[in-house]
Each structure stands twice: as structure tokens, then as C-alpha cells.
Design a protein around this motif. Structure first.
Motif, PDB file in Angstrom:
ATOM      1  N   PHE A 173       2.437  13.606  -1.422  1.00 46.64           N
ATOM      2  CA  PHE A 173       2.930  12.605  -0.376  1.00 46.64           C
ATOM      3  C   PHE A 173       4.091  12.323  -0.575  1.00 46.64           C
ATOM      4  N   HIS A 174       4.774  11.939  -1.772  1.00 49.08           N
ATOM      5  CA  HIS A 174       6.084  11.685  -2.045  1.00 49.08           C
ATOM      6  C   HIS A 174       7.154  12.687  -1.810  1.00 49.08           C
ATOM      7  N   VAL A 175       6.663  13.968  -1.961  1.00 52.11           N
ATOM      8  CA  VAL A 175       7.446  15.181  -1.602  1.00 52.11           C
ATOM      9  C   VAL A 175       7.587  15.254  -0.105  1.00 52.11           C
TER      10      VAL A 175
ATOM     11  N   LYS B 197       3.039  10.639  -7.492  1.00 50.27           N
ATOM     12  CA  LYS B 197       4.132  10.869  -8.488  1.00 50.27           C
ATOM     13  C   LYS B 197       3.335  11.379  -9.532  1.00 50.27           C
ATOM     14  N   ARG B 198       2.216  10.709  -9.872  1.00 51.79           N
ATOM     15  CA  ARG B 198       1.505  11.067 -11.097  1.00 51.79           C
ATOM     16  C   ARG B 198       0.920  12.548 -11.182  1.00 51.79           C
ATOM     17  N   GLY B 199       0.215  12.646  -9.733  1.00 55.32           N
ATOM     18  CA  GLY B 199      -0.320  13.981  -9.637  1.00 55.32           C
ATOM     19  C   GLY B 199      -1.683  13.998  -9.964  1.00 55.32           C
ATOM     20  N   GLU B 200      -2.437  13.026 -10.256  1.00 56.50           N
ATOM     21  CA  GLU B 200      -3.834  12.992 -10.850  1.00 56.50           C
ATOM     22  C   GLU B 200      -4.892  13.160  -9.753  1.00 56.50           C
ATOM     23  N   ASP B 201      -4.498  12.678  -8.796  1.00 53.10           N
ATOM     24  CA  ASP B 201      -5.446  12.443  -7.470  1.00 53.10           C
ATOM     25  C   ASP B 201      -4.971  13.566  -6.247  1.00 53.10           C
TER      26      ASP B 201
ATOM     27  N   SER C 135       0.852  -1.109  -0.142  1.00 59.06           N
ATOM     28  CA  SER C 135       0.135  -0.087   0.038  1.00 59.06           C
ATOM     29  C   SER C 135       0.699   1.261  -0.044  1.00 59.06           C
ATOM     30  N   LEU C 136       2.011   1.338   0.730  1.00 57.94           N
ATOM     31  CA  LEU C 136       2.828   2.397   0.798  1.00 57.94           C
ATOM     32  C   LEU C 136       3.455   2.773  -0.571  1.00 57.94           C
ATOM     33  N   TRP C 137       3.954   1.849  -1.158  1.00 55.55           N
ATOM     34  CA  TRP C 137       4.572   2.006  -2.641  1.00 55.55           C
ATOM     35  C   TRP C 137       3.405   2.431  -3.644  1.00 55.55           C
ATOM     36  N   LYS C 138       2.318   1.825  -3.450  1.00 52.65           N
ATOM     37  CA  LYS C 138       1.126   2.262  -4.161  1.00 52.65           C
ATOM     38  C   LYS C 138       0.921   3.583  -4.145  1.00 52.65           C
ATOM     39  N   TRP C 139       0.800   4.360  -2.754  1.00 53.68           N
ATOM     40  CA  TRP C 139       0.593   5.499  -2.548  1.00 53.68           C
ATOM     41  C   TRP C 139       1.451   6.428  -3.078  1.00 53.68           C
TER      42      TRP C 139
END
Length: 302
Positions: free
Chosen positions: A63-65, A44-48, A35-39
Motif C-alpha cells: 500500500f505505501h508503494v 512498511k513492515r511487510g508482515e501482512d 487509520s491511514l497512518w496505521k495502514w
């Protein structure tokens, strides 16, 4: 695990506290590794917009930033702890043969267990805290000099490594990169550079002959004087080489060969040998001196 801003903020807080392994920080907050890597991928895609969280300030960021910012905060804490250790050193628990060494109560050192108990101390004589736990012995470790110099070099230039380079250029020197246009097939083959000039040989004539003085010419072609005194020839005497002394012949001492071995035979052995050499009918196995010694041996047909 359901996606929520509070859960992502909790993961970032765990990473900032020093847990730099992301999967471990997620498991500590009840989130699986998958779940962590999915989030992170979705962030990173920035679509949600659900992956926009307020960390570490109230400003919304992906979240990744926020995870990268949390790792940066942990690295700053690590550097601060290193600088504090380089300033004051650190305490280390003493071990002996793999076991922790415990502090002794200075008031009970050297007393028997019964006397310690009578005076109100523990029978083992160890020093304990307010919770009744034994206190380990700690040794203070001074910081290494190299670490102190590194910390000083990060804040003061005079402690850093200084490298001075002096370049002296004389004459008209142009520094830079010259841009050359790209050649194409329309330009044709490249021009052939001219041949280098042929070397020219400088032939120097030989020097003119110098005149020979007349005195040298007259002396060279004059006849020798017969009346001149000539030194008598002395015959050299050669001493005869000494004759070598005759060598003595080598003396070889030859020993006489030992006599041929003659076995010593007893009467019994001599009698047996005589009967073996004689006719077959006279052979007998009876000893010498027996009555049957002279009788012939019987065969199976007698």
C-alpha cells in the motif's frame, strides 16, 4: 473503517487525481487520519498480505508503494499542465473591487431596460448561457518567457545552460587518490623528518682598487698659484626692512551712568510715609485733610 483493498485503491486514485495531502484524500473516502497512518506503517513492515493491492496495474504491490506511485502520477500531471500553460497561456477571470465582472450581451448594449425587455433580451443586459447563468469576463494571460525557456531546455539541449570547462595538464600528472595503510601503536612513533639544509653564505671579495692617473695626483697635491687673478668680493647690500607703523590706541567711548531713580511721590503718599516713620500714637489711617488725621489712634485699652 474496515481494511479492504477497494478502500486503499480508492485512496490511491484520489491522490493520483491531484489531492497530494494524504490525510485529506483519506477523509474524502471516509477513512480517518489515524487509520491511514496505521495502514501505512503496517504496509512498511511487510508482515501482512492484506496490504498488497493492485494499483495502478494488476500487479500486486504494498500500500505505501502504491501511494508513492500515485503521488508520482499526480506530479506528472502537474508537469503536463505547466507545459500546456507555457505553450498556450491561460485564461483568468477579471475582478473589479473584489467582484466578478460579467459579460454584457452585445445586442443589448446601449439600450434601455424597457427596450431590452420589449426586444426579448434580459433587462440587465448580461449575457447568459443555456442554464441562465451569467458568463464572467475572462482575460487571456500569455505565458512568461522564463517558463517557455525552461520547457524547451527540458527537451532540447541547445536551450539549456551550457558550461564548458577546459583543463590543460602538462607533464606527468597522476590523478587519483593514494591509499595509505593505517598506522598502529606497534609501528612506533612516526619518523621525524630530516632537518632542512643550512644556508651557505657566499662571500664575494671587494673589487681591486683601480690605479689613479698621474695627472690627477699632481693636480691634487700642487700648490695654488698666487699670481692667479681672483675675482673681487662684492659685498651684498641689504635693504633695511620698513618699520611698522605705530598702531593707534583703541578709543573706548564710555557713557555716563544714568541718574539714580527718584520716585515721584504724591502728597498723600508722603503724608503716609511721614506718619509711619513717626511715633506709634500719631499713626492714623485717615486721609490727608481729614479732621481725624491729627488725632492719635486708640488702642484696645482706652
Amino acid at each position: 473503517m474496515l481494511l479492504s483493498e477497494q478502500m486503499m485503491v480508492a485512496i490511491c486514485e484520489t491522490v493520483a487525481s491531484g489531492v497530494l495531502v494524504l490525510s485529506r484524500a483519506a477523509e474524502m473516502n471516509g477513512v480517518s487520519r489515524r487509520s491511514l497512518w496505521k495502514w501505512l506503517e503496517e504496509s512498511k513492515r511487510g508482515e501482512d498480505e492484506r496490504y498488497l493491492i493492485a494499483f495502478p496495474t494488476d500487479e500486486k504491490r504494498p500500500f505505501h508503494v502504491a501511494i508513492a506511485r500515485a503521488r508520482r502520477m499526480a506530479a506528472i500531471d502537474i508537469r503536463s499542465e505547466f507545459e500546456a500553460r507555457a505553450l498556450r497561456g491561460h485564461d483568468e477571470i477579471v475582478h473589479f473591487q473584489g467582484q466578478v465582472v460579467w459579460q454584457m450581451d452585445p445586442r443589448a448594449v446601449g439600450l434601455d431596460p424597457d427596450i431590452r425587455e420589449m426586444l426579448g433580451y434580459d433587462r440587465d443586459g448580461y449575457l447568459r448561457n443555456e442554464r441562465g447563468e451569467c458568463i464572467p469576463v475572462k482575460q487571456h494571460i500569455q505565458p512568461p518567457v522564463a517558463a517557455v525557456v525552461k520547457v524547451l531546455a527540458a527537451h532540447f539541449k541547445q536551450y539549456g545552460d551550457r558550461v564548458e570547462q577546459n583543463i590543460n595538464l602538462r607533464g606527468g600528472v597522476t590523478l587519483g587518490v593514494q591509499a595509505v595503510g593505517m598506522s598502529s601503536r606497534a609501528d612506533g612513533p612516526p619518523a621525524i623528518p630530516p632537518a632542512p639544509p643550512r644556508p651557505v653564505l657566499d662571500v664575494t671579495p671587494p673589487p681591486a682598487a683601480l690605479p689613479v692617473p698621474e695627472a690627477i695626483v699632481d693636480a691634487e697635491f700642487s700648490e695654488p698659484d698666487a699670481t692667479a687673478d681672483t675675482a673681487p668680493m662684492v659685498e651684498e647690500e641689504f635693504a633695511a626692512a620698513p618699520m611698522p607703523e605705530p598702531t593707534k590706541p583703541e578709543v573706548v567711548i564710555r557713557e555716563t551712568p544714568p541718574p539714580e531713580y527718584q520716585p515721584v511721590m504724591t502728597d498723600q503718599a508722603r503724608d503716609l510715609l511721614t506718619r509711619l516713620r513717626g511715633p506709634v500714637g500719631l499713626r492714623s489711617a485717615n486721609p490727608v485733610g481729614s479732621i481725624k488725621a491729627t488725632k492719635p489712634m486708640r488702642s484696645a485699652y482706652d
